[in-house]
Design a protein around this motif. Structure first.
Motif, short mmCIF file in Angstrom:
data_model
loop_
_atom_site.label_atom_id
_atom_site.label_comp_id
_atom_site.label_asym_id
_atom_site.label_seq_id
_atom_site.Cartn_x
_atom_site.Cartn_y
_atom_site.Cartn_z
N LEU A 156 23.45 50.12 38.66
CA LEU A 156 23.56 48.97 37.76
C LEU A 156 24.95 48.89 37.13
O LEU A 156 25.50 47.80 36.93
CB LEU A 156 22.50 49.07 36.66
CG LEU A 156 21.05 48.87 37.08
CD1 LEU A 156 20.11 49.15 35.90
CD2 LEU A 156 20.83 47.44 37.60
N LYS A 157 25.52 50.04 36.84
CA LYS A 157 26.85 50.07 36.20
C LYS A 157 27.95 49.59 37.15
O LYS A 157 29.05 49.28 36.70
CB LYS A 157 27.15 51.48 35.69
CG LYS A 157 26.32 51.88 34.48
CD LYS A 157 26.31 53.37 34.24
CE LYS A 157 27.62 53.86 33.70
NZ LYS A 157 27.53 55.30 33.32
N ARG A 158 27.66 49.55 38.44
CA ARG A 158 28.65 49.06 39.41
C ARG A 158 28.74 47.53 39.39
O ARG A 158 29.69 46.96 39.92
CB ARG A 158 28.30 49.55 40.80
CG ARG A 158 28.36 51.07 40.94
CD ARG A 158 27.87 51.54 42.30
NE ARG A 158 28.74 51.08 43.36
CZ ARG A 158 28.56 51.37 44.65
NH1 ARG A 158 27.51 52.11 45.01
NH2 ARG A 158 29.38 50.91 45.57
N ILE A 159 27.73 46.86 38.83
CA ILE A 159 27.75 45.40 38.75
C ILE A 159 28.71 44.98 37.63
O ILE A 159 28.57 45.41 36.48
CB ILE A 159 26.33 44.86 38.47
CG1 ILE A 159 25.37 45.29 39.58
CG2 ILE A 159 26.35 43.34 38.33
CD1 ILE A 159 23.93 44.94 39.30
N LYS A 160 29.66 44.16 37.97
CA LYS A 160 30.65 43.72 36.99
C LYS A 160 30.02 42.68 36.06
O LYS A 160 29.46 41.68 36.49
CB LYS A 160 31.88 43.12 37.68
CG LYS A 160 32.70 44.16 38.43
CD LYS A 160 33.98 43.55 39.00
CE LYS A 160 34.82 44.61 39.71
NZ LYS A 160 36.08 44.05 40.26
N LEU A 161 30.14 42.94 34.78
CA LEU A 161 29.61 42.02 33.77
C LEU A 161 30.73 41.14 33.22
O LEU A 161 31.90 41.55 33.21
CB LEU A 161 28.98 42.81 32.62
CG LEU A 161 27.78 43.71 32.97
CD1 LEU A 161 27.37 44.50 31.74
CD2 LEU A 161 26.62 42.87 33.47
N PRO A 162 30.40 39.93 32.75
CA PRO A 162 31.42 39.10 32.08
C PRO A 162 31.97 39.82 30.86
O PRO A 162 31.29 40.66 30.24
CB PRO A 162 30.63 37.85 31.68
CG PRO A 162 29.42 37.84 32.55
CD PRO A 162 29.10 39.26 32.84
N ASP A 163 33.21 39.51 30.52
CA ASP A 163 33.85 40.17 29.38
C ASP A 163 33.02 40.04 28.10
O ASP A 163 32.97 40.95 27.28
CB ASP A 163 35.24 39.58 29.15
CG ASP A 163 36.19 39.92 30.29
OD1 ASP A 163 35.89 40.88 31.03
OD2 ASP A 163 37.20 39.21 30.45
N SER A 164 32.36 38.92 27.94
CA SER A 164 31.58 38.68 26.72
C SER A 164 30.34 39.57 26.64
O SER A 164 29.77 39.75 25.57
CB SER A 164 31.15 37.21 26.66
OG SER A 164 30.38 36.87 27.80
N MET A 165 29.91 40.14 27.80
CA MET A 165 28.69 40.95 27.82
C MET A 165 28.96 42.44 28.05
O MET A 165 28.03 43.24 28.08
CB MET A 165 27.75 40.44 28.91
CG MET A 165 27.30 39.00 28.74
SD MET A 165 26.19 38.46 30.05
CE MET A 165 24.76 39.51 29.74
N THR A 166 30.22 42.81 28.20
CA THR A 166 30.56 44.20 28.50
C THR A 166 30.05 45.16 27.43
O THR A 166 29.50 46.23 27.73
CB THR A 166 32.07 44.36 28.67
OG1 THR A 166 32.52 43.50 29.71
CG2 THR A 166 32.42 45.81 29.02
N SER A 167 30.20 44.78 26.18
CA SER A 167 29.80 45.66 25.08
C SER A 167 28.29 45.85 25.02
O SER A 167 27.80 46.82 24.44
CB SER A 167 30.30 45.10 23.75
OG SER A 167 29.78 43.79 23.53
N LEU A 168 27.53 44.92 25.62
CA LEU A 168 26.08 45.02 25.60
C LEU A 168 25.54 45.88 26.75
O LEU A 168 24.36 46.23 26.75
CB LEU A 168 25.44 43.63 25.69
CG LEU A 168 25.68 42.69 24.51
CD1 LEU A 168 25.07 41.33 24.81
CD2 LEU A 168 25.07 43.26 23.24
#
Length: 499
Positions: A156-168
């Motif tokens: 799951l951590k390999r999936i890139k998240l949008p910058d706005s959701m990285t902290s979540l």
């Protein structure tokens, strides 16, 4: 180029072109078979998996010790051989049952934590809880779920998240989705098959008697004594500890095998002091105390100095002690060893006799194998003094030691490296990652000024990302304990190559 230390090295880098970022060891010959690095990588992966498992068991042990002892004391004090049903003793039993209930969730959770950091903790714990409580998979199910949870969260951590959701990601997304996926795998996939396997194993253990107990006692006793608290010991003791509420006779034998190595070596020094140096005779006194309270590591100084004679002797003693406990129906309700658990032991005479016979077997065998120490050897053996480096940026070599229990092997490895470094005139700073947390922490300034770092560990190293820009020598704690001089010589050889 920044890493170059001589003009010749800089010229070599210029001739090689921009592909070489920093000095590296010479490449292996082209004739090397391609299967060799693949085999080495596979072994490295197995070793890493073992480290994650031991990381989980090191966090689990306090739960089964506290829970098992509290429950056993409540039963013993009630005088009825059953869990009390009212009053203070019932409350104490409830505390103990809580510890023995939680330990499987802790085991799976911290295996996942070792693999995937904090995001793996919730999926590992919740998944293990469901596996054990709803499908009765036992500790084997918790181990499997812990590895599954770590793998799932890492994917799951390999999936890139949008910058706005990285902290979540670490506090919400990964734990939430990871928990759902892991629990789904347990509920709709592996739960029922593992439960059936565990039920079959418990029936097999219950049916063992006579020669079956002798064979099982020999295997568990030999494994428990073999590496004195190391990985092989942990496999055998974990097997017995996690069955303490259903098959307490297993701990009746294993509890003896835990204390036989140090007690046997202590008895050997008392029976034939001329075969041991002065410092070994002093170690024998400490070993006797450690054996009585169930710490196998008390025999390590003897095994490190003379493994070819000591290890066979303590294995033989562990086998004799364990079999005696099994055959005399010793039942240990506490997941620990030594005579400290006698208050909660059923069949005390068998337990005591097993300990005596095991220790005597070890002492007789090792003394038959050893030769008397000459006066010259005894006189020339002195304790090497060394200073523990704690200041930043002073050390030439760094080291981290860590073992499953976070007690004996961690600090024995640290002391061995410090003593060997003092003999060779090497400044070494050792960080211990033990039961009391990280002590003498290595900082960024230490890393910047040192030439390499030694990882002497049997569990995963915490905060390993600190050492991405420094050479790492990765070994097990036993190498640091048994052969620290050769290990430090490798750091000198690396310095010579760099120069």
């Amino acid at each position: 180029m920044k890493a170059a230390t001589t003009v010749e090295q800089a010229l070599t880098l210029l001739k090689q072109g921009p592909k070489v970022a920093k000095p590296a060891p010479a490449a292996k010959p082209a004739a090397t078979a391609p299967a060799e690095p693949e085999e080495r990588t596979f072994k490295d992966r197995l070793n890493t998996m073992k480290q994650h498992l031991l990381f989980g068991t090191s966090h689990m042990i306090p739960f089964i010790v506290a829970g098992g002892v509290l429950l056993s004391l409540s039963v013993m004090m009630s005088g009825k051989g059953a869990v009390p049903e009212a009053g203070f003793l019932k409350d104490m039993a409830t505390m103990g049952i809580a510890g023995l209930t939680l330990f499987t969730a802790v085991l799976g959770g911290y295996i996942a934590y070792s693999l995937a950091d904090k995001p793996g903790l919730a999926p590992g714990m919740i998944g293990s809880w469901i596996a054990v409580q709803h499908y009765q998979t036992g500790f084997l199910g918790a181990i499997l779920v812990g590895f599954i949870a770590g793998f799932v969260v890492n994917q799951l951590k390999r999936i890139k998240l949008p910058d706005s959701m990285t902290s979540l990601g670490s506090i919400f997304i990964y734990p939430l989705i990871g928990t759902f996926l892991v629990c789904g795998i347990v509920m709709w996939g592996i739960g029922a098959p593992i439960a059936a396997m565990m039920e079959g194993m418990n029936h097999w253990l219950s049916s063992m008697a006579g020669s079956g107990k002798v064979m099982l006692g020999a295997i568990l006793g030999g494994m428990t004594a073999f590496d004195m608290g190391g990985p092989v010991n942990k496999v055998a003791t974990l097997f017995a500890q996690t069955q303490v509420n259903t098959q307490p006779w297993l701990m009746g034998g294993v509890g003896i095998a835990i204390c036989v190595p140090p007690l046997g070596m202590a008895l050997a020094t008392f029976m034939s002091p001329k075969r041991y140096k002065k410092e070994e005779r002093e170690s024998g006194k400490a070993a006797a105390i450690m054996g009585m309270i169930g710490i196998s590591e008390g025999a390590i100084p003897f095994a490190a100095a003379d493994p070819m004679r000591v290890i066979p002797a303590i294995v033989a003693g562990g086998i004799v002690g364990n079999i005696t406990g099994f055959m005399m129906h010793s039942i240990n309700h506490a997941p620990w060893g030594g005579w400290i658990v006698l208050p909660v032991e059923e069949g005390k005479m068998g337990y005591i006799l097993g300990t005596i016979l095991g220790a005597l077997t070890t002492a007789i065998i090792v003394n038959l194998l050893k030769k008397p120490v000459s006066e010259e050897d005894d006189v020339t053996t002195t304790q090497t003094s060394f200073d523990v480096i704690e200041a930043e940026g002073e050390a030439d070599v760094l080291a981290i030691t860590a073992c499953p229990s976070g007690v004996a092997h961690t600090f024995l490895a640290a002391k061995s490296l410090q003593k060997a470094a003092a003999k060779q005139g090497i400044k070494i700073k050792v960080e211990t990652q033990g039961a009391n947390g990280i002590i003498n922490r290595i900082t960024a300034k230490d890393v910047a000024n040192a030439r390499c770092v030694i990882f002497a560990h049997d569990v995963a190293i915490k905060n390993r990302e600190r050492f991405t820009d420094i050479e790492v020598i990765d070994v097990k704690t036993k190498e640091a304990i048994h052969n620290p001089e050769a290990l430090l010589a490798r750091t000198l050889g690396n310095k010579a190559n760099a120069a």
